[in-house]
Design a protein around this motif. Structure first.
Motif, PDB file in Angstrom:
ATOM      1  N   UNK A 176       0.854  -1.192   0.000  1.00  0.00           N
ATOM      2  CA  UNK A 176       0.000   0.000   0.000  1.00  0.00           C
ATOM      3  C   UNK A 176       0.887   1.238   0.000  1.00  0.00           C
ATOM      4  N   UNK A 177       0.853   1.982  -1.087  1.00  0.00           N
ATOM      5  CA  UNK A 177       1.737   3.134  -1.240  1.00  0.00           C
ATOM      6  C   UNK A 177       1.181   4.058  -2.320  1.00  0.00           C
ATOM      7  N   UNK A 178       1.754   5.243  -2.393  1.00  0.00           N
ATOM      8  CA  UNK A 178       1.448   6.151  -3.495  1.00  0.00           C
ATOM      9  C   UNK A 178       2.698   6.961  -3.806  1.00  0.00           C
ATOM     10  N   UNK A 179       2.751   7.494  -5.020  1.00  0.00           N
ATOM     11  CA  UNK A 179       3.881   8.337  -5.413  1.00  0.00           C
ATOM     12  C   UNK A 179       3.402   9.467  -6.310  1.00  0.00           C
ATOM     13  N   UNK A 180       4.176  10.519  -6.307  1.00  0.00           N
ATOM     14  CA  UNK A 180       3.962  11.651  -7.208  1.00  0.00           C
ATOM     15  C   UNK A 180       5.286  11.991  -7.870  1.00  0.00           C
ATOM     16  N   UNK A 204      10.933  10.483 -12.646  1.00  0.00           N
ATOM     17  CA  UNK A 204      11.548  11.293 -11.592  1.00  0.00           C
ATOM     18  C   UNK A 204      10.502  11.414 -10.484  1.00  0.00           C
ATOM     19  N   UNK A 205      10.676  10.621  -9.435  1.00  0.00           N
ATOM     20  CA  UNK A 205       9.675  10.557  -8.368  1.00  0.00           C
ATOM     21  C   UNK A 205       9.987  11.622  -7.319  1.00  0.00           C
ATOM     22  N   UNK A 206       9.026  12.466  -7.083  1.00  0.00           N
ATOM     23  CA  UNK A 206       9.211  13.554  -6.126  1.00  0.00           C
ATOM     24  C   UNK A 206       8.875  13.139  -4.700  1.00  0.00           C
ATOM     25  N   UNK A 207       7.851  12.285  -4.562  1.00  0.00           N
ATOM     26  CA  UNK A 207       7.389  11.948  -3.211  1.00  0.00           C
ATOM     27  C   UNK A 207       6.778  10.555  -3.182  1.00  0.00           C
ATOM     28  N   UNK A 208       7.182   9.761  -2.180  1.00  0.00           N
ATOM     29  CA  UNK A 208       6.551   8.490  -1.856  1.00  0.00           C
ATOM     30  C   UNK A 208       5.735   8.660  -0.572  1.00  0.00           C
ATOM     31  N   UNK A 209       4.594   7.999  -0.502  1.00  0.00           N
ATOM     32  CA  UNK A 209       3.817   7.942   0.717  1.00  0.00           C
ATOM     33  C   UNK A 209       3.518   6.481   1.005  1.00  0.00           C
TER      34      UNK A 209
END
Length: 203
Positions: free
Chosen positions: A43-47, A191-196
């Protein structure tokens, strides 16, 4: 004679040490523990941003990816915020909304995306690869037991290569922040700025 034998013994000891090969970086306990950690990360998300490059075209888009177990929601938008593609997969199948607001349904996410937009994104295998987990692929590690490259196939049996350039630690987990996904005629740069790293409901 008393001096000769200790010297000979010392030389033989040095020769024996010199013949011990230095093993290359391979799978170790540290890597096994890390791979188990990212296997359990469901369970994760990325921007971030994604560039899709072919011989004829180049598209630069924003990406939001939300993963909840086997289900996911991917939104691709322009730099002005216009939705280019909205992809949602659940146990019932895949729903895609295109840039005209039209809604489509299908079972194979990758095939449906390609048919509607021309965007080749091997999302089924990329769910693991984008975390740095070489599931079903041949791979190489660096001296820090981080994945640096892999070669694998998507569900259409197309060959893909992934190169990883940058990692950052997120909530005590080392995750990729820059990676290149390539096929013979296609390059996709992330280019991933943020993982949650938490569970959120697929909307």
């Amino acid at each position: 004679m008393k001096i000769f034998f200790p010297c000979l013994l010392f030389i033989l000891m040095l020769a024996g040490c010199a013949q011990i090969p230095t093993p290359p970086p391979t799978e170790t306990a540290d890597w096994a523990a890390h791979q188990q950690q990212i296997n359990e990360l469901t369970d994760w998300s990325l921007r971030g941003k994604v560039a899709i490059i072919t011989a004829e075209n180049r598209h630069s888009l924003n990406i939001y990816w939300q993963q909840n177990g086997e289900n996911f929601h991917i939104t691709l938008t322009s730099f002005l915020g216009t939705t280019i593609l909205d992809v949602k997969k659940t146990a019932l199948g895949t729903r895609i909304i295109d840039d005209q607001g039209k809604i489509y349904f299908g079972k194979n996410t990758q095939t449906l995306m390609t048919q509607l937009s021309g965007i080749e994104l091997p999302v089924e295998v990329l769910q693991q690869w984008i975390k740095g987990n070489p599931s079903g692929a041949v791979f190489q590690l660096n001296e820090n037991n981080q994945l640096v490259s892999l070669t694998g196939q998507d569900n259409k049996n197309d060959n893909w290569s992934v190169d990883y350039q940058d990692y950052k630690t997120v909530q005590k987990t080392s995750l990729p922040h820059k990676l290149d996904l390539s096929r013979q005629d296609l390059l996709i740069k992330f280019a991933i700025r943020k993982w949650l790293l938490e569970k959120t409901e697929i909307f």
